[in-house]
Design a protein around this motif. Structure first.
Motif: not given
Ligand code: ASP
Ligand code: TMP
Length: 258
Positions: A11, A33-37, A200, A215, A219
């Motif tokens: 990612k 990315t955040a929240f599992n993309a 990150d 990050k 988010r």
């Molecule tokens: N898990 C990572 C995060 O939120 C990135 C992602 O989940 O896409 O830091």
């Protein structure tokens, strides 16, 4: 540029085959990315800053005897590292309540924990990185008990060192994530610190203002992501006098097609 074989694209990074056997090149992207993309974006200049910040932290950690995969930084966005077999566990170390810990237990953000908590998550996007215990890790063979012992030991040492380092520059190390890998020597292997350490995968709060320098700005749609990462780099003594210098140089390189 000579074509290099791409081994993997994640990612936030791309891995290429390195110049010598047993080495790989980590290329730091600006993608976030955040929240599992589920949430995707770019933070212009992030890759350059994370490459530099991670180089600095891995070098200091190497200096206190933590074995790491880091060999050397190659350029603004790339570093040469030892090739390891990544252990599919995200190791999260927490000093202060935030994020998923606050949510899961209904705790107030910002409460200092009475002792450091280490959590393990199984790295699997399709499963949404479920939290696991040593029992799952042993039963499913993701790592041996000896390896987990070494990992917990290193995680605590990294935490103690980094918490002190950041406190010295007015930043609270709330929590962070580490990844480890197996370095093979014939049939034997040992566990070393791998991946990256950057804003990150850390929560970094300014001690005076409480501002988030990580990050979570992305988010939570707070804005000012790159400025926050730059501030971390600046406090660590990694920025030139002119704060934009490090980024301008990278743009300059790109313009020249290097
Ligand atoms: N898990 C990572 C995060 O939120 C990135 C992602 O989940 O896409 O830091
Ligand atoms: P969490 O509160 O969302 O569980 O995150 C704890 C810390 O671990 C936080 O500093 C961000 C980092 N982290 C990652 O780097 N990658 C991840 O996939 C997750 C879930 C957390």
């Amino acid at each position: 540029m000579t074509r290099r074989r791409q081994i993997y694209e994640g990612k936030a990074k791309i891995l290429y085959e390195g110049p010598e056997p047993g080495t790989i090149i980590q290329y730091f992207k600006d993608d976030a990315t955040a929240f599992n993309a589920q949430k995707k974006g770019t933070i212009s200049g992030k890759g350059v800053l994370n490459n530099r910040i991670s180089e600095h932290l891995f070098t200091l950690l190497g200096g206190i005897g933590i074995p790491t995969h880091f060999i050397r930084r190659l350029n603004m966005r790339e570093q040469l590292v030892r090739q390891v077999e990544i252990i599919p566990i995200e190791v999260v170390i927490r000093n202060v309540v935030a994020g998923s810990l606050a949510k899961r237990f209904g705790l107030e953000d910002g409460t200092t924990l009475p002792r450091t908590i280490i959590e393990y998550y199984y790295k699997d996007d399709a499963l949404n990185d479920p939290m696991v215990t040593d029992e799952h890790i042993a039963a499913f063979g993701w790592a041996t008990q000896e390896e987990m012992h070494d990992i917990a030991d290193m995680a605590i040492r990294v935490n103690d060192f980094m918490a002190g380092l950041f406190a010295g520059v007015g930043i609270k190390l709330v929590d962070f994530k580490l990844e480890f890998g197996r370095l093979y020597d014939g049939e034997f292997s040992r566990v070393i610190l791998a991946d990256e350490i950057s804003p990150d995968g850390c929560r970094l709060w300014d001690m005076k203002s409480g501002d988030k320098l990580d990050k979570d700005r992305f988010r939570l749609d707070l804005g000012g992501e790159v400025e926050a990462y730059q501030e971390v780099a600046r406090r660590l003594g990694l920025m030139a006098e002119d704060e934009s210098a490090v980024l301008d140089l990278d743009e300059h390189r790109k313009a020249r097609g290097k």
